[in-house]
Design an enzyme around this catalytic site. Sequence first.
Site, PDB file in Angstrom:
ATOM      1  N   GLY A  89       0.827  -1.199   0.000  1.00 21.06           N
ATOM      2  CA  GLY A  89       0.000   0.000   0.000  1.00 21.06           C
ATOM      3  C   GLY A  89       0.857   1.242   0.000  1.00 21.06           C
ATOM      4  N   GLY A  90       0.233   2.389   0.282  1.00 17.35           N
ATOM      5  CA  GLY A  90       0.950   3.649   0.251  1.00 17.35           C
ATOM      6  C   GLY A  90       2.051   3.744   1.279  1.00 17.35           C
ATOM      7  N   MET A  91       1.916   3.023   2.408  1.00 22.15           N
ATOM      8  CA  MET A  91       2.914   3.113   3.468  1.00 22.15           C
ATOM      9  C   MET A  91       4.018   2.080   3.304  1.00 22.15           C
ATOM     10  SD  MET A  91       2.371   2.891   7.583  1.00 22.15           S
ATOM     11  CE  MET A  91       1.601   4.483   7.742  1.00 22.15           C
ATOM     12  N   GLY A  92       3.738   0.934   2.735  1.00 18.59           N
ATOM     13  CA  GLY A  92       4.765  -0.084   2.596  1.00 18.59           C
ATOM     14  C   GLY A  92       4.180  -1.436   2.259  1.00 18.59           C
ATOM     15  N   VAL A 126       3.136  -5.512   3.240  1.00 20.32           N
ATOM     16  CA  VAL A 126       2.550  -6.276   4.346  1.00 20.32           C
ATOM     17  C   VAL A 126       2.850  -7.754   4.125  1.00 20.32           C
ATOM     18  CG1 VAL A 126       0.470  -6.764   5.679  1.00 20.32           C
ATOM     19  CG2 VAL A 126       0.716  -4.557   4.526  1.00 20.32           C
ATOM     20  N   ASP A 157      -8.821   6.867   7.915  1.00 17.48           N
ATOM     21  CA  ASP A 157      -8.799   6.248   6.596  1.00 17.48           C
ATOM     22  C   ASP A 157      -9.666   4.997   6.568  1.00 17.48           C
ATOM     23  OD1 ASP A 157      -8.054   5.973   3.914  1.00 17.48           O
ATOM     24  OD2 ASP A 157      -6.314   4.731   4.401  1.00 17.48           O
TER      25      ASP A 157
END
Length: 696
Positions: free
Chosen positions: A24-27, A29, A137
Amino acid sequence: MYPLTSDDPRTVGPHRILARLGAGGMGRVYLARTPGGDLAALKLVKDDLAQDPEFRARFAREVRAARRVSGPLTPAVVDADTDAAVPWMAAEYVPAPTLKEAVREHGPLPAESLPVLVSGLARALEAVHAAGLMHRDLKPGNVLLSPRGPQVIDFGLARAVEGTVLTRTGQTFGTPAYTSPEQIRGRDVSPASDVFSLAGTVLFAASGEPPFGFAPPRETLRRILEEAPNLGAVPEGPLRDLLARCLAKGPGHRPDIAGILAELADVPMPDTGHPWLPGPVTEDVRLLREREAGERARADRARWRRPALAAGAAAAALALVAGGGYALTVLPGGGGGGGTGDGTASAGAGGTTGGADGEPSADPAFASEEYQQSLSSADGVAFSPDGERIYVTGSFYFAVWDWRAGEMTAFLDPSPSETDINAEGTIAAVHADGSGPDHEDRIELLRDTGGPLAREAVLVYEEQGTNPRRPALSPDGTRLAVVANELDGDTIDHVVHVWNVPAGERVLTVPLLGPDTFTYVFDLEFTADGEMLVGTVSDDFERVLGVAVWDVETGDWVHYFEGPGNLGFALHPAEPSVMALLEGGDRVRLVDLGTGTTLRDLGRAGEDSPEVALSPVFSSDGERLYLGVEDPFGATDLLGTVWDTGTGEVLRDGDALLPGPVGPHPRDEFLAVLDTEADQVLVLDGENLTVVDELY
């Protein structure tokens, strides 16, 4: 859940990594095994965020707060290291599909499931708010559908990204369709903002659409601020009234969480003796649990058998080569595709090899995360034969996306220099200029099986410096054409080679001679019946001279369409003699390939516009013609044109959202558009060309 590749870590902190769950946008998984033997979903942040001091401070603060969240509907944070070189956080793993995945796969949830969804989301937010956090979110992708109730994930993490390098470079964290009006206006966010997102998420579950419909992000934000949500999919009654008030424009007019839970007492709930999820979703949960068990068992076997397999695989590969067979062997933890020692039985000059018994190979390995996520090298898009995947192609770039899940599922590594894909899902991947194994020029024929990519054949050039390029597959996959170099003394001639793929033989060489002296060929394609070959041709100065048509059996000229320059073309998917010809960058006409006769003049597109038209593309049924655009001057709104090919009627007169190359869905239900300015792929509704999804 996807196998690990050579770029994925095998351990993070004390946790053993078993599989990749997504990104995703953060990293990224991962599915991880904790030292105590439990499973966890471990989020490893992106490298650029890891280098941002502001992000690290926010991430540490939000993780500390998230540890305080407890409840049956919020997976607990079980471990974290916010001081690591690459910070990470691990939470309880819940084997369940997201609400987004379930609705996209099986359709909206039944009406009787909606009250349980509202209640579960409200109770999850109650736990989040009690810990001093706000979600910020909440959306269908952050809700897991477990048998015990909806599970809310990623709470609080949106706050950590605010003001970081991610948002400063123009990217967004979150989904505009579920954003509250006060978030859009940049005002203070409160628990009431999560209430707005809760109601929007429930409307998606009920209808399969965002609360304000599908639209580009800018239009979506306008609708949220100015228009009413679409509540029609929720049956009239107390639940619809409650959701309407949760979606009030002003946060002060929305009920709080306690009020929502109190009002649900008047909403009929399903019988507690029956599952709250519909049967197909319950079956998905069962399959995910089986896959989870399989990943654990597979990881255990790999751990104990790794040394023996490494030696045994090499011996097996040698045995297959000696016997004239073919195998693509993947060592544990490694990726397949193209390296020496991969078990390929290399053929000689013009030779061919095929997959052993037609079995698919393992997934090709992923290249670096940064390169995969950058679409700057991409220049084309196409749907898979079943319409469930999107291929993104370019120079040394080939990625496969599950577009409904919004996840990349394969990335060819080493990346081919160029590719072509036919309607049956056969992929021709060219490794040119000595980039193949043993520094040879080769073309690999792959097949999309719906899962792993299967290698069907390898065509090898024995001559050095052949540099094959511009691959073109015939519709039935039995012929492959490429532009290649041939040495004539000290001179290099450019020719077109045609291969018989099943036989692994070059059956035709076409010199690039004709009305003009050609040096280069671009956009090489077979006609729908596979009997003619068409390509744009240019001179030494790369000026486009015209469009050439050859007979595939003899190599003879059929016709030549001379300038004026900047020509592009599209071949009709069903009528072998019909071609759409783009001339001068803005005029399109339908022509007969054999005679050159104009069948219909469709007129000009983009007149008095700085935009430059790309090559036209037919819809899969041939009834529409799309003309995407690019803009060398950097305008933000790139709008293309659409024609009805049967009548010549202009269906969209320079106002279609086509900011780049397009690829039609096999049933024309959707249209994929590569927006290289925004580094994303847009998926449009095939009828009205509104945005259905975005991949980036």
